[in-house]
Enzyme design. Structure first.
Site, PDB file in Angstrom:
ATOM      1  N   ARG A  12       0.854  -1.176   0.000  1.00  0.00           N
ATOM      2  CA  ARG A  12       0.000   0.000   0.000  1.00  0.00           C
ATOM      3  C   ARG A  12       0.895   1.232   0.000  1.00  0.00           C
ATOM      4  O   ARG A  12       2.033   1.192   0.468  1.00  0.00           O
ATOM      5  CB  ARG A  12      -0.878   0.011   1.239  1.00  0.00           C
ATOM      6  CG  ARG A  12      -1.932  -1.065   1.276  1.00  0.00           C
ATOM      7  CD  ARG A  12      -2.548  -1.196   2.663  1.00  0.00           C
ATOM      8  NE  ARG A  12      -3.231   0.035   3.089  1.00  0.00           N
ATOM      9  CZ  ARG A  12      -3.649   0.231   4.339  1.00  0.00           C
ATOM     10  NH1 ARG A  12      -3.425  -0.672   5.283  1.00  0.00           N
ATOM     11  NH2 ARG A  12      -4.286   1.350   4.648  1.00  0.00           N
ATOM     12  N   LYS A  84      -2.627  -7.501  11.177  1.00  0.00           N
ATOM     13  CA  LYS A  84      -4.025  -7.292  11.597  1.00  0.00           C
ATOM     14  C   LYS A  84      -4.921  -6.891  10.429  1.00  0.00           C
ATOM     15  O   LYS A  84      -6.137  -6.893  10.558  1.00  0.00           O
ATOM     16  CB  LYS A  84      -4.116  -6.277  12.734  1.00  0.00           C
ATOM     17  CG  LYS A  84      -3.846  -4.845  12.397  1.00  0.00           C
ATOM     18  CD  LYS A  84      -3.907  -3.984  13.658  1.00  0.00           C
ATOM     19  CE  LYS A  84      -3.685  -2.518  13.373  1.00  0.00           C
ATOM     20  NZ  LYS A  84      -4.770  -1.877  12.642  1.00  0.00           N
ATOM     21  N   ASP A  85      -4.333  -6.573   9.263  1.00  0.00           N
ATOM     22  CA  ASP A  85      -5.124  -6.255   8.071  1.00  0.00           C
ATOM     23  C   ASP A  85      -5.340  -7.471   7.168  1.00  0.00           C
ATOM     24  O   ASP A  85      -6.037  -7.371   6.156  1.00  0.00           O
ATOM     25  CB  ASP A  85      -4.431  -5.168   7.241  1.00  0.00           C
ATOM     26  CG  ASP A  85      -4.469  -3.809   7.927  1.00  0.00           C
ATOM     27  OD1 ASP A  85      -5.357  -3.610   8.768  1.00  0.00           O
ATOM     28  OD2 ASP A  85      -3.609  -2.970   7.614  1.00  0.00           O
ATOM     29  N   THR A 128     -12.191   5.821  16.727  1.00  0.00           N
ATOM     30  CA  THR A 128     -11.556   4.541  16.456  1.00  0.00           C
ATOM     31  C   THR A 128     -12.156   3.947  15.194  1.00  0.00           C
ATOM     32  O   THR A 128     -13.316   4.187  14.878  1.00  0.00           O
ATOM     33  CB  THR A 128     -11.719   3.543  17.620  1.00  0.00           C
ATOM     34  OG1 THR A 128     -11.146   2.270  17.237  1.00  0.00           O
ATOM     35  CG2 THR A 128     -13.183   3.330  17.971  1.00  0.00           C
ATOM     36  N   SER A 130     -12.141   0.631  14.806  1.00  0.00           N
ATOM     37  CA  SER A 130     -12.232  -0.782  15.154  1.00  0.00           C
ATOM     38  C   SER A 130     -13.459  -1.090  16.006  1.00  0.00           C
ATOM     39  O   SER A 130     -13.680  -0.459  17.047  1.00  0.00           O
ATOM     40  CB  SER A 130     -10.958  -1.161  15.918  1.00  0.00           C
ATOM     41  OG  SER A 130     -11.139  -2.268  16.741  1.00  0.00           O
ATOM     42  N   LEU A 131     -14.252  -2.083  15.588  1.00  0.00           N
ATOM     43  CA  LEU A 131     -15.367  -2.544  16.416  1.00  0.00           C
ATOM     44  C   LEU A 131     -14.867  -3.141  17.727  1.00  0.00           C
ATOM     45  O   LEU A 131     -15.547  -3.074  18.753  1.00  0.00           O
ATOM     46  CB  LEU A 131     -16.193  -3.590  15.658  1.00  0.00           C
ATOM     47  CG  LEU A 131     -17.233  -3.089  14.655  1.00  0.00           C
ATOM     48  CD1 LEU A 131     -17.955  -4.269  14.025  1.00  0.00           C
ATOM     49  CD2 LEU A 131     -18.228  -2.147  15.300  1.00  0.00           C
ATOM     50  N   ARG A 132     -13.692  -3.751  17.687  1.00  0.00           N
ATOM     51  CA  ARG A 132     -13.096  -4.312  18.912  1.00  0.00           C
ATOM     52  C   ARG A 132     -12.886  -3.210  19.946  1.00  0.00           C
ATOM     53  O   ARG A 132     -13.323  -3.332  21.107  1.00  0.00           O
ATOM     54  CB  ARG A 132     -11.743  -4.964  18.565  1.00  0.00           C
ATOM     55  CG  ARG A 132     -10.892  -5.339  19.783  1.00  0.00           C
ATOM     56  CD  ARG A 132      -9.519  -5.848  19.353  1.00  0.00           C
ATOM     57  NE  ARG A 132      -8.753  -4.829  18.643  1.00  0.00           N
ATOM     58  CZ  ARG A 132      -7.975  -3.908  19.223  1.00  0.00           C
ATOM     59  NH1 ARG A 132      -7.878  -3.889  20.538  1.00  0.00           N
ATOM     60  NH2 ARG A 132      -7.299  -3.045  18.501  1.00  0.00           N
ATOM     61  N   ARG A 133     -12.221  -2.135  19.524  1.00  0.00           N
ATOM     62  CA  ARG A 133     -11.979  -1.032  20.456  1.00  0.00           C
ATOM     63  C   ARG A 133     -13.289  -0.376  20.890  1.00  0.00           C
ATOM     64  O   ARG A 133     -13.462   0.010  22.046  1.00  0.00           O
ATOM     65  CB  ARG A 133     -11.063   0.008  19.812  1.00  0.00           C
ATOM     66  CG  ARG A 133      -9.647  -0.496  19.554  1.00  0.00           C
ATOM     67  CD  ARG A 133      -8.814   0.554  18.846  1.00  0.00           C
ATOM     68  NE  ARG A 133      -7.483   0.055  18.515  1.00  0.00           N
ATOM     69  CZ  ARG A 133      -6.876   0.276  17.355  1.00  0.00           C
ATOM     70  NH1 ARG A 133      -7.485   0.985  16.411  1.00  0.00           N
ATOM     71  NH2 ARG A 133      -5.664  -0.190  17.132  1.00  0.00           N
ATOM     72  N   ARG A 150     -11.665   6.933  10.153  1.00  0.00           N
ATOM     73  CA  ARG A 150     -10.987   6.241   9.058  1.00  0.00           C
ATOM     74  C   ARG A 150      -9.855   7.108   8.525  1.00  0.00           C
ATOM     75  O   ARG A 150      -9.707   8.271   8.869  1.00  0.00           O
ATOM     76  CB  ARG A 150     -11.973   5.939   7.921  1.00  0.00           C
ATOM     77  CG  ARG A 150     -13.066   4.923   8.246  1.00  0.00           C
ATOM     78  CD  ARG A 150     -12.566   3.490   8.332  1.00  0.00           C
ATOM     79  NE  ARG A 150     -11.628   3.158   7.276  1.00  0.00           N
ATOM     80  CZ  ARG A 150     -11.951   2.912   6.002  1.00  0.00           C
ATOM     81  NH1 ARG A 150     -13.218   2.975   5.619  1.00  0.00           N
ATOM     82  NH2 ARG A 150     -11.036   2.596   5.110  1.00  0.00           N
ATOM     83  N   GLY A 151      -9.068   6.540   7.616  1.00  0.00           N
ATOM     84  CA  GLY A 151      -7.952   7.262   7.016  1.00  0.00           C
ATOM     85  C   GLY A 151      -6.623   6.709   7.485  1.00  0.00           C
ATOM     86  O   GLY A 151      -6.549   5.904   8.427  1.00  0.00           O
ATOM     87  N   ASN A 152      -5.538   7.142   6.818  1.00  0.00           N
ATOM     88  CA  ASN A 152      -4.219   6.678   7.236  1.00  0.00           C
ATOM     89  C   ASN A 152      -3.821   7.374   8.544  1.00  0.00           C
ATOM     90  O   ASN A 152      -4.541   8.227   9.067  1.00  0.00           O
ATOM     91  CB  ASN A 152      -3.183   6.888   6.123  1.00  0.00           C
ATOM     92  CG  ASN A 152      -3.012   8.355   5.746  1.00  0.00           C
ATOM     93  OD1 ASN A 152      -3.034   9.228   6.605  1.00  0.00           O
ATOM     94  ND2 ASN A 152      -2.826   8.616   4.465  1.00  0.00           N
ATOM     95  N   THR A 155      -3.751  11.198   8.584  1.00  0.00           N
ATOM     96  CA  THR A 155      -5.102  11.756   8.482  1.00  0.00           C
ATOM     97  C   THR A 155      -5.812  11.692   9.830  1.00  0.00           C
ATOM     98  O   THR A 155      -6.484  12.646  10.246  1.00  0.00           O
ATOM     99  CB  THR A 155      -5.920  10.992   7.428  1.00  0.00           C
ATOM    100  OG1 THR A 155      -5.278  11.128   6.156  1.00  0.00           O
ATOM    101  CG2 THR A 155      -7.335  11.523   7.327  1.00  0.00           C
ATOM    102  N   ARG A 156      -5.656  10.587  10.528  1.00  0.00           N
ATOM    103  CA  ARG A 156      -6.313  10.433  11.832  1.00  0.00           C
ATOM    104  C   ARG A 156      -5.760  11.441  12.849  1.00  0.00           C
ATOM    105  O   ARG A 156      -6.519  12.048  13.615  1.00  0.00           O
ATOM    106  CB  ARG A 156      -6.140   9.002  12.332  1.00  0.00           C
ATOM    107  CG  ARG A 156      -6.822   7.978  11.441  1.00  0.00           C
ATOM    108  CD  ARG A 156      -6.667   6.571  11.964  1.00  0.00           C
ATOM    109  NE  ARG A 156      -7.040   5.593  10.945  1.00  0.00           N
ATOM    110  CZ  ARG A 156      -7.311   4.321  11.193  1.00  0.00           C
ATOM    111  NH1 ARG A 156      -7.251   3.869  12.415  1.00  0.00           N
ATOM    112  NH2 ARG A 156      -7.631   3.503  10.218  1.00  0.00           N
ATOM    113  N   CYS A 243     -13.760  -7.898  10.502  1.00  0.00           N
ATOM    114  CA  CYS A 243     -13.962  -6.566  11.081  1.00  0.00           C
ATOM    115  C   CYS A 243     -15.432  -6.343  11.439  1.00  0.00           C
ATOM    116  O   CYS A 243     -15.776  -5.319  12.022  1.00  0.00           O
ATOM    117  CB  CYS A 243     -13.461  -5.487  10.136  1.00  0.00           C
ATOM    118  SG  CYS A 243     -14.255  -5.525   8.546  1.00  0.00           S
TER     119      CYS A 243
END
Length: 311
Positions: A12, A84-85, A128, A130-133, A150-152, A155-156, A243
């Site tokens: 990526r 994790k991806d 976040t 992540s649904l986990r978080r 979202r975003g890299n 960006t976050r 996810c």
């Protein structure tokens, strides 16, 4: 097997992904001093669709599909991923021969005005992806507002600095790799936020028939990390992990034993089943499956049925 003259790494194009690819590039250049090692940077679907949570647009596979096509078409020899991806079920024709040594696998609390989660006032907005978080935060801090982020990485952080969020939760590994440790206010313990399967580890993917490429990268495999990540992924796979499922799985080696912890929850955090397992590192995937079976018998089955009904 003869040494390669050229190795092409698909990655990526985000700054973190390129750091990871360049890290592998440098190690391969040392292993194969006569080879030209180059990186093919690509923008994936997962990088392009930023206005919706990942769970709604097809999952983590969106980050790796284009890289796999590049390998299939002969434009790349291998791909480097954050583990994790990587989807829990590898697509047919592809393998992961290498899981390299892990960076800090924990989650990081990042904020400009607050030192940790306990300092956040009621109504504070936490971001976040992540649904986990999200499930963990909603379970332990119901007074907070949890919003999708979202975003890299850059960006976050920019969204945080613009005041769109009071705090954000990120993987510590990415911040450390990009030299952004100063942005971390607190590294959360596994008891506060159990990491995602594979978090902090890099994987190298090749075509199943490419014995040459498999041999080129084999020395980069870290057996200790590989045992831990295989246990985590087997646990997640046995629970249909994706996810769309709020799930954590984290293993470490302690006194020669593999210690695996895991949980599955509803997105609102109101229902959660967790457990742990210890055993021989060589039994990594079996331990993962055993822990998943135990959680299913203690209520995870009902949670998974609810999640399936919501899709």
């Amino acid at each position: 097997m003869s040494s390669p003259s050229r190795i092409v790494i698909a990655s990526r194009a985000s700054r973190l992904a390129m750091w990871q690819a360049e890290h592998v590039q440098a190690r391969l250049a040392t292993l194969h001093p006569g080879a030209e090692v180059v990186i093919l940077g690509m923008t994936t679907q997962g990088d392009q669709i930023l206005d919706r949570p990942l769970a709604e647009i097809g999952g983590k596979g969106l980050f790796i599909k284009e890289l796999e096509v590049a390998m299939q078409e002969g434009r790349a020899d291998l791909a480097v991923h954050s583990m994790k991806d990587v989807p829990m079920e590898m697509p047919e024709g592809y393998i992961l021969p290498v899981i390299s040594a892990r960076e800090n696998p924990r989650d990081a609390f990042v904020a400009n005005r607050y030192a940790d989660l306990d300092e956040l006032p009621a109504g504070a907005v936490v971001g976040t992806s992540s649904l986990r978080r999200e499930a963990l935060l909603r379970a332990k801090y119901p007074q907070l507002q949890i919003k999708s982020l979202r975003g890299n990485l850059d960006t976050r952080l920019k969204k945080l600095d613009e005041g769109q969020y009071d705090a954000i939760i990120l993987a510590a590994a990415g911040l450390i790799r990009l030299g952004l440790m100063a942005r971390i206010r607190t590294v959360l313990t596994p008891e506060q936020s159990l990491p995602a399967p594979g978090q902090g580890a890099l994987g190298i993917e090749v075509l199943a028939g490419r014995a040459d490429a498999e041999a080129w990268v084999a020395p980069l495999n870290d057996p200790e990390t590989a045992h831990c990540v295989k246990a985590e992924r087997a646990f997640s796979r046995a629970l249909g992990g994706s996810c769309q499922v709020p799930l954590g799985g984290y293993a470490m080696l302690e006194n020669g034993q593999l210690w695996l912890r895991g949980f599955v929850a509803t997105p609102d955090g109101k229902q959660m089943v967790s457990g742990e397992r210890r055993g021989n590192p060589a039994d990594d995937e079996a331990l993962g499956r055993q822990l998943a079976d135990e959680l299913r018998s203690r209520g995870a089955e009902a949670i998974l049925a609810q999640l399936a009904a919501c899709k």
